[in-house]
Design a protein around this motif. Structure first.
Motif, mmCIF file in Angstrom:
data_model
loop_
_atom_site.group_PDB
_atom_site.id
_atom_site.type_symbol
_atom_site.label_atom_id
_atom_site.label_comp_id
_atom_site.label_asym_id
_atom_site.label_seq_id
_atom_site.Cartn_x
_atom_site.Cartn_y
_atom_site.Cartn_z
ATOM 1 N N LEU A 24 31.693 53.510 63.529
ATOM 2 C CA LEU A 24 32.987 53.006 63.059
ATOM 3 C C LEU A 24 34.072 53.282 64.098
ATOM 4 O O LEU A 24 33.991 54.258 64.837
ATOM 5 C CB LEU A 24 33.401 53.686 61.754
ATOM 6 N N VAL A 25 35.098 52.433 64.083
ATOM 7 C CA VAL A 25 36.283 52.638 64.925
ATOM 8 C C VAL A 25 37.437 52.975 63.987
ATOM 9 O O VAL A 25 37.792 52.195 63.108
ATOM 10 C CB VAL A 25 36.629 51.368 65.725
ATOM 11 N N ASP A 32 29.963 58.022 64.952
ATOM 12 C CA ASP A 32 28.612 57.688 64.509
ATOM 13 C C ASP A 32 28.429 58.353 63.146
ATOM 14 O O ASP A 32 28.181 59.551 63.045
ATOM 15 C CB ASP A 32 27.578 58.215 65.502
ATOM 16 N N VAL A 33 28.551 57.559 62.082
ATOM 17 C CA VAL A 33 28.500 58.097 60.717
ATOM 18 C C VAL A 33 27.131 57.887 60.062
ATOM 19 O O VAL A 33 26.998 58.008 58.847
ATOM 20 C CB VAL A 33 29.618 57.484 59.840
ATOM 21 N N SER A 34 26.118 57.618 60.882
ATOM 22 C CA SER A 34 24.777 57.336 60.359
ATOM 23 C C SER A 34 24.266 58.454 59.460
ATOM 24 O O SER A 34 23.703 58.198 58.391
ATOM 25 C CB SER A 34 23.790 57.139 61.512
ATOM 26 N N LYS A 35 24.467 59.705 59.860
ATOM 27 C CA LYS A 35 23.975 60.847 59.079
ATOM 28 C C LYS A 35 24.810 61.113 57.837
ATOM 29 O O LYS A 35 24.418 61.885 56.972
ATOM 30 C CB LYS A 35 23.950 62.102 59.956
ATOM 31 N N ALA A 50 32.594 48.263 57.165
ATOM 32 C CA ALA A 50 33.685 48.533 58.111
ATOM 33 C C ALA A 50 33.219 48.496 59.562
ATOM 34 O O ALA A 50 34.015 48.726 60.468
ATOM 35 C CB ALA A 50 34.316 49.885 57.795
ATOM 36 N N THR A 51 31.945 48.190 59.806
ATOM 37 C CA THR A 51 31.459 48.121 61.184
ATOM 38 C C THR A 51 31.913 46.831 61.842
ATOM 39 O O THR A 51 32.209 45.841 61.180
ATOM 40 C CB THR A 51 29.911 48.192 61.227
ATOM 41 N N MET A 71 36.337 66.706 59.039
ATOM 42 C CA MET A 71 34.896 66.466 59.083
ATOM 43 C C MET A 71 34.540 65.369 60.095
ATOM 44 O O MET A 71 33.453 65.363 60.672
ATOM 45 C CB MET A 71 34.399 66.062 57.690
ATOM 46 N N MET A 72 35.467 64.472 60.339
ATOM 47 C CA MET A 72 35.211 63.350 61.241
ATOM 48 C C MET A 72 34.872 63.812 62.655
ATOM 49 O O MET A 72 34.125 63.131 63.364
ATOM 50 C CB MET A 72 36.429 62.427 61.290
#
Length: 134
Positions: A24-25, A32-35, A50-51, A71-72
């Motif tokens: 995401l931007v 990288d929010v995959s996890k 939102a990608t 957390m980001m």
């Protein structure tokens, strides 16, 4: 986050658009929010939708907490090349025909020219019947 920051284009970021690889931007940074997809309170679909775009407004509209913002940092992978993000276009409403107040006034006058005599006639008939019955 030490050392040199990686710079990504929006095209590069938008290639990461599935549940196993989701980037995401937000506010000029790439995450990288995959996890985090399974743990996101709004569900993975919110993040996946939102990608491929600047998701800053989507992120801000929700009103994330300060702990969510902190957390980001663990998902940070680099910065976005802002020249690759299309400029936002201001919404311009479509042209509509000009409201002609004269036509509305003309219609109102014609309606009153019809209704007022009917009202007077009805009143006269009503008074006549009332007078006969009294």
């Amino acid at each position: 986050m030490g050392g040199e920051r990686k710079l990504y284009t929006l095209v590069e970021v938008s290639e990461h658009n599935n549940p196993k690889d989701c980037w995401l931007v937000i506010a000029g940074k790439v995450y990288d929010v995959s996890k985090f997809l399974d743990d996101h309170p709004g569900g993975e679909d919110v993040l996946l939708s939102a990608t491929g775009k600047d998701a800053t407004d989507d992120f801000e509209d929700v009103g994330h907490s300060s702990s969510a913002r902190a957390m980001m940092e663990e998902f940070y992978v680099g910065d976005i090349d802002s020249s690759t993000i299309p400029a936002k276009v201001k919404y311009t409403p479509p042209k509509q025909p000009h409201y002609n107040q004269d036509k509305t006034a003309e219609f109102t006058i014609k309606l009153l020219q019809f209704l007022v005599p009917l009202l007077i006639l009805g009143l006269a008939v009503g008074i006549r019947f009332y007078a006969k019955s009294a």
